[in-house]
Design a protein around this motif. Structure first.
Motif, mmCIF file in Angstrom:
data_model
loop_
_atom_site.group_PDB
_atom_site.id
_atom_site.type_symbol
_atom_site.label_atom_id
_atom_site.label_comp_id
_atom_site.label_asym_id
_atom_site.label_seq_id
_atom_site.Cartn_x
_atom_site.Cartn_y
_atom_site.Cartn_z
ATOM 1 N N VAL A 49 0.860 -1.175 0.000
ATOM 2 C CA VAL A 49 0.000 0.000 0.000
ATOM 3 C C VAL A 49 0.896 1.224 0.000
ATOM 4 C CG1 VAL A 49 -1.773 1.247 1.273
ATOM 5 C CG2 VAL A 49 -1.800 -1.230 1.244
ATOM 6 N N ARG A 50 0.591 2.184 -0.886
ATOM 7 C CA ARG A 50 1.363 3.416 -0.916
ATOM 8 C C ARG A 50 0.426 4.604 -0.780
ATOM 9 N NH1 ARG A 50 3.128 3.951 -7.213
ATOM 10 N NH2 ARG A 50 1.044 4.294 -8.012
ATOM 11 N N SER A 51 0.957 5.687 -0.282
ATOM 12 C CA SER A 51 0.190 6.914 -0.122
ATOM 13 C C SER A 51 0.266 7.721 -1.413
ATOM 14 C CB SER A 51 0.744 7.740 1.036
ATOM 15 O OG SER A 51 0.092 8.987 1.095
ATOM 16 N N VAL A 52 -0.875 8.177 -1.889
ATOM 17 C CA VAL A 52 -0.909 8.997 -3.105
ATOM 18 C C VAL A 52 -1.472 10.380 -2.801
ATOM 19 C CG1 VAL A 52 -1.051 7.052 -4.696
ATOM 20 C CG2 VAL A 52 -3.143 8.033 -3.789
ATOM 21 N N ARG A 53 -1.472 10.756 -1.544
ATOM 22 C CA ARG A 53 -2.069 12.027 -1.138
ATOM 23 C C ARG A 53 -1.356 13.230 -1.757
ATOM 24 N NH1 ARG A 53 -1.818 13.963 4.840
ATOM 25 N NH2 ARG A 53 -2.189 16.143 4.493
ATOM 26 N N GLY A 54 -0.059 13.299 -1.678
ATOM 27 C CA GLY A 54 0.669 14.432 -2.229
ATOM 28 C C GLY A 54 1.376 14.094 -3.523
ATOM 29 N N ASP A 55 0.897 13.072 -4.209
ATOM 30 C CA ASP A 55 1.567 12.583 -5.407
ATOM 31 C C ASP A 55 0.570 12.483 -6.562
ATOM 32 O OD1 ASP A 55 3.284 11.388 -7.200
ATOM 33 O OD2 ASP A 55 3.218 9.419 -6.241
ATOM 34 N N LEU A 132 3.298 23.029 -17.803
ATOM 35 C CA LEU A 132 2.287 22.114 -17.282
ATOM 36 C C LEU A 132 2.939 20.929 -16.566
ATOM 37 C CD1 LEU A 132 -0.739 21.467 -17.173
ATOM 38 C CD2 LEU A 132 -0.473 20.278 -19.344
ATOM 39 N N VAL A 133 3.963 20.349 -17.165
ATOM 40 C CA VAL A 133 4.670 19.224 -16.541
ATOM 41 C C VAL A 133 5.334 19.673 -15.251
ATOM 42 C CG1 VAL A 133 6.656 17.698 -16.838
ATOM 43 C CG2 VAL A 133 4.979 17.897 -18.649
ATOM 44 N N TYR A 134 5.930 20.862 -15.247
ATOM 45 C CA TYR A 134 6.553 21.388 -14.037
ATOM 46 C C TYR A 134 5.522 21.572 -12.921
ATOM 47 C CZ TYR A 134 8.810 24.640 -10.850
ATOM 48 O OH TYR A 134 9.308 25.253 -9.725
ATOM 49 N N LEU A 139 5.696 20.811 -8.648
ATOM 50 C CA LEU A 139 4.933 21.525 -7.623
ATOM 51 C C LEU A 139 3.806 20.686 -7.038
ATOM 52 C CD1 LEU A 139 4.684 25.083 -9.240
ATOM 53 C CD2 LEU A 139 6.372 24.210 -7.614
ATOM 54 N N GLY A 140 3.362 19.644 -7.749
ATOM 55 C CA GLY A 140 2.312 18.768 -7.239
ATOM 56 C C GLY A 140 0.919 19.353 -7.323
ATOM 57 N N LEU A 141 0.661 20.211 -8.302
ATOM 58 C CA LEU A 141 -0.643 20.843 -8.437
ATOM 59 C C LEU A 141 -1.632 19.930 -9.157
ATOM 60 C CD1 LEU A 141 0.422 24.449 -9.513
ATOM 61 C CD2 LEU A 141 -0.060 23.598 -7.224
ATOM 62 N N THR A 142 -2.907 20.099 -8.843
ATOM 63 C CA THR A 142 -3.967 19.383 -9.557
ATOM 64 C C THR A 142 -4.402 20.218 -10.760
ATOM 65 O OG1 THR A 142 -5.716 20.416 -8.255
ATOM 66 C CG2 THR A 142 -4.784 18.346 -7.400
ATOM 67 N N MET A 143 -5.245 19.643 -11.603
ATOM 68 C CA MET A 143 -5.716 20.366 -12.785
ATOM 69 C C MET A 143 -6.569 21.566 -12.383
ATOM 70 S SD MET A 143 -4.196 18.870 -15.094
ATOM 71 C CE MET A 143 -3.170 17.447 -14.959
ATOM 72 N N ASP A 144 -7.331 21.456 -11.297
ATOM 73 C CA ASP A 144 -8.120 22.597 -10.804
ATOM 74 C C ASP A 144 -7.200 23.743 -10.387
ATOM 75 O OD1 ASP A 144 -10.583 21.343 -11.153
ATOM 76 O OD2 ASP A 144 -10.496 20.413 -9.164
ATOM 77 N N PHE A 165 -1.583 17.151 -20.485
ATOM 78 C CA PHE A 165 -0.606 16.552 -19.581
ATOM 79 C C PHE A 165 -0.324 15.105 -19.972
ATOM 80 C CE2 PHE A 165 0.313 14.302 -15.528
ATOM 81 C CZ PHE A 165 1.561 14.845 -15.318
ATOM 82 N N ARG A 166 -1.356 14.358 -20.360
ATOM 83 C CA ARG A 166 -1.143 12.974 -20.809
ATOM 84 C C ARG A 166 -0.320 12.939 -22.095
ATOM 85 N NH1 ARG A 166 -6.243 12.195 -18.599
ATOM 86 N NH2 ARG A 166 -7.323 12.515 -20.547
ATOM 87 N N GLU A 167 -0.531 13.895 -22.988
ATOM 88 C CA GLU A 167 0.303 13.985 -24.197
ATOM 89 C C GLU A 167 1.763 14.248 -23.824
ATOM 90 O OE1 GLU A 167 -1.408 17.116 -26.499
ATOM 91 O OE2 GLU A 167 -3.191 15.952 -27.017
ATOM 92 N N CYS A 168 1.979 15.116 -22.851
ATOM 93 C CA CYS A 168 3.350 15.401 -22.400
ATOM 94 C C CYS A 168 3.971 14.167 -21.757
ATOM 95 C CB CYS A 168 3.348 16.571 -21.415
ATOM 96 S SG CYS A 168 2.927 18.158 -22.160
ATOM 97 N N LEU A 169 3.182 13.400 -20.995
ATOM 98 C CA LEU A 169 3.697 12.168 -20.401
ATOM 99 C C LEU A 169 4.055 11.154 -21.484
ATOM 100 C CD1 LEU A 169 1.448 11.582 -17.267
ATOM 101 C CD2 LEU A 169 3.835 12.299 -17.327
ATOM 102 N N ASP A 170 3.260 11.098 -22.563
ATOM 103 C CA ASP A 170 3.613 10.237 -23.696
ATOM 104 C C ASP A 170 4.973 10.640 -24.265
ATOM 105 O OD1 ASP A 170 1.408 8.566 -23.716
ATOM 106 O OD2 ASP A 170 0.253 9.853 -25.068
#
Length: 191
Positions: A49-55, A132-134, A139-144, A165-170
């Protein structure tokens, strides 16, 4: 005196269950399959189990919104960013005190390579994609939150930022070698 009977049966399979039974109040957890560190046979896996709260990247991967190549490309970018960053450093008390001015440590080869990869990524993603990637990976920002920073608060903008963002991840997966050009073309045609 008679024997005390136990209602609970003890099974040997439960001995190695090391999962936590309680989670913190505001925890966001996701299950992930990892290599078993106590395994006798190589390649044996366990569920952790891993925490995804700040990730944000881990959260997207845990909810199957991005694939493994995109996830690994994002993690490689984060690793390069951390390696290349030369921010404030703690005072090293083991070094000889001279006059209070800290001398800069020389740039290592791994830092130089990380900076070169980051420069290539910035050229390939462009200004908007790099920002956007940065925002998401460093910084860990959400899309909102990204929409609020750019004064674009509608759901349509959030969807655009998520798709971009998904295009940049690709692209990151291609740059770091976790995906091939033909594999990403097929995935884009399906989606």
């Amino acid at each position: 005196m008679g024997r005390v009977r136990r209602n609970k049966s003890y099974k040997l399979t439960n001995i190695y269950d090391r999962r936590s039974r309680e989670a913190p109040f505001n925890a966001e957890l996701a299950e992930v399959v990892v290599d078993n560190p106590l395994a006798l046979d190589p390649g044996e896996k366990i569920v952790a189990v891993r925490s995804v709260r700040g990730d944000p990247l881990g959260r997207l991967h845990a909810h199957h919104q991005i694939d493994e190549a995109q996830y690994r490309g994002g993690r490689a970018f984060q690793n390069d960013w951390e390696r290349a960053e030369r921010g404030p450093q703690a005072v090293d008390t083991t070094r000889e005190y001279v006059d209070g001015t800290g001398t800069r440590e020389p740039v290592t080869e791994s830092q130089r390579q990380a900076v070169l990869r980051l420069n290539r990524i910035e050229r390939e993603l462009g200004t908007d994609g790099s920002a956007l990637v940065y925002d998401v990976l460093v910084l860990g920002l959400t899309m909102d939150q990204i929409g609020e920073r750019r004064a674009a608060r509608t759901q349509r903008w959030n969807d655009y930022f998520a798709r971009r963002f998904r295009e940049c991840l690709d692209r990151l997966a291609l740059i770091y070698g976790f995906a091939t050009e033909t594999g990403t073309r097929r995935a884009n045609q399906r989606g």
